[in-house]
Design a protein around this motif. Structure first.
Motif, mmCIF file in Angstrom:
data_model
loop_
_atom_site.group_PDB
_atom_site.id
_atom_site.type_symbol
_atom_site.label_atom_id
_atom_site.label_comp_id
_atom_site.label_asym_id
_atom_site.label_seq_id
_atom_site.Cartn_x
_atom_site.Cartn_y
_atom_site.Cartn_z
ATOM 1 N N HIS A 189 0.835 -1.205 0.000
ATOM 2 C CA HIS A 189 0.000 0.000 0.000
ATOM 3 C C HIS A 189 0.869 1.256 0.000
ATOM 4 O O HIS A 189 0.620 2.197 -0.753
ATOM 5 N N LYS A 190 1.909 1.274 0.823
ATOM 6 C CA LYS A 190 2.793 2.429 0.900
ATOM 7 C C LYS A 190 3.534 2.641 -0.423
ATOM 8 O O LYS A 190 3.662 3.772 -0.900
ATOM 9 N N MET A 191 4.007 1.556 -1.037
ATOM 10 C CA MET A 191 4.703 1.672 -2.322
ATOM 11 C C MET A 191 3.767 2.243 -3.388
ATOM 12 O O MET A 191 4.163 3.096 -4.180
ATOM 13 N N PHE A 192 2.519 1.779 -3.419
ATOM 14 C CA PHE A 192 1.533 2.276 -4.380
ATOM 15 C C PHE A 192 1.294 3.764 -4.153
ATOM 16 O O PHE A 192 1.309 4.561 -5.090
ATOM 17 N N ARG A 193 1.077 4.138 -2.910
ATOM 18 C CA ARG A 193 0.818 5.538 -2.561
ATOM 19 C C ARG A 193 2.006 6.425 -2.918
ATOM 20 O O ARG A 193 1.841 7.499 -3.501
ATOM 21 N N ASP A 194 3.205 5.966 -2.592
ATOM 22 C CA ASP A 194 4.419 6.728 -2.927
ATOM 23 C C ASP A 194 4.557 6.907 -4.432
ATOM 24 O O ASP A 194 4.948 7.972 -4.912
ATOM 25 N N THR A 195 4.215 5.873 -5.179
ATOM 26 C CA THR A 195 4.291 5.942 -6.646
ATOM 27 C C THR A 195 3.308 6.972 -7.184
ATOM 28 O O THR A 195 3.638 7.749 -8.082
ATOM 29 N N MET A 196 2.106 7.001 -6.628
ATOM 30 C CA MET A 196 1.110 7.977 -7.054
ATOM 31 C C MET A 196 1.599 9.398 -6.783
ATOM 32 O O MET A 196 1.440 10.289 -7.617
ATOM 33 N N LYS A 206 4.788 10.405 -6.494
ATOM 34 C CA LYS A 206 5.918 10.703 -7.387
ATOM 35 C C LYS A 206 5.443 11.015 -8.799
ATOM 36 O O LYS A 206 6.010 11.844 -9.490
ATOM 37 N N ALA A 207 4.394 10.312 -9.240
ATOM 38 C CA ALA A 207 3.865 10.518 -10.590
ATOM 39 C C ALA A 207 2.988 11.765 -10.671
ATOM 40 O O ALA A 207 2.624 12.201 -11.759
ATOM 41 N N PRO A 209 -3.818 10.899 -3.467
ATOM 42 C CA PRO A 209 -3.854 10.174 -4.743
ATOM 43 C C PRO A 209 -5.263 10.127 -5.333
ATOM 44 O O PRO A 209 -6.243 10.011 -4.600
#
Length: 102
Positions: free
Chosen positions: A14-21, A23-24, A33
């Motif tokens: 979940h944290k990786m997904f959120r961080d990716t959102m 950053k993008a 997000p």
């Protein structure tokens, strides 16, 4: 998987997904997000259903039962419209439709 081949914890994903959102830059006006991980799952299931994929395969992919998939995603409007179109086409003269329940 981690570097030691251990599965990732759900919160880590979940944290990786959120961080990716973040950053993008895929964020709402409030800086959150635009899509959550759960909504991404819902979108994934809906797209598969709309494309005519086998509900058992979708259920296995999401870790659900076919009954749960139909219960949660069975309201999908495109499926309703597609079903009506297929049924209507089968009733047209010349498409081999027969009257009665033979």
């Amino acid at each position: 998987m981690t570097e030691f081949n251990n599965p990732l914890h759900g919160m880590a994903i979940h944290k990786m997904f959120r961080d990716t959102m973040f950053k993008a830059g895929i964020l709402n006006d409030d800086g959150e997000p635009k899509i959550t991980f759960h909504r991404l799952r819902h979108t994934h299931a809906t797209i598969l259903l709309n494309s005519g994929q086998n509900v058992k395969v979708i259920a296995e992919r999401l870790g659900n039962t076919p009954a749960m998939i139909y219960g949660i995603y069975g309201h999908v409007k495109e499926l309703e419209e597609q079903s009506m179109e297929v049924f209507s086409m089968s009733l047209e003269i010349g498409n081999g439709a027969k009257t009665g329940a033979n």
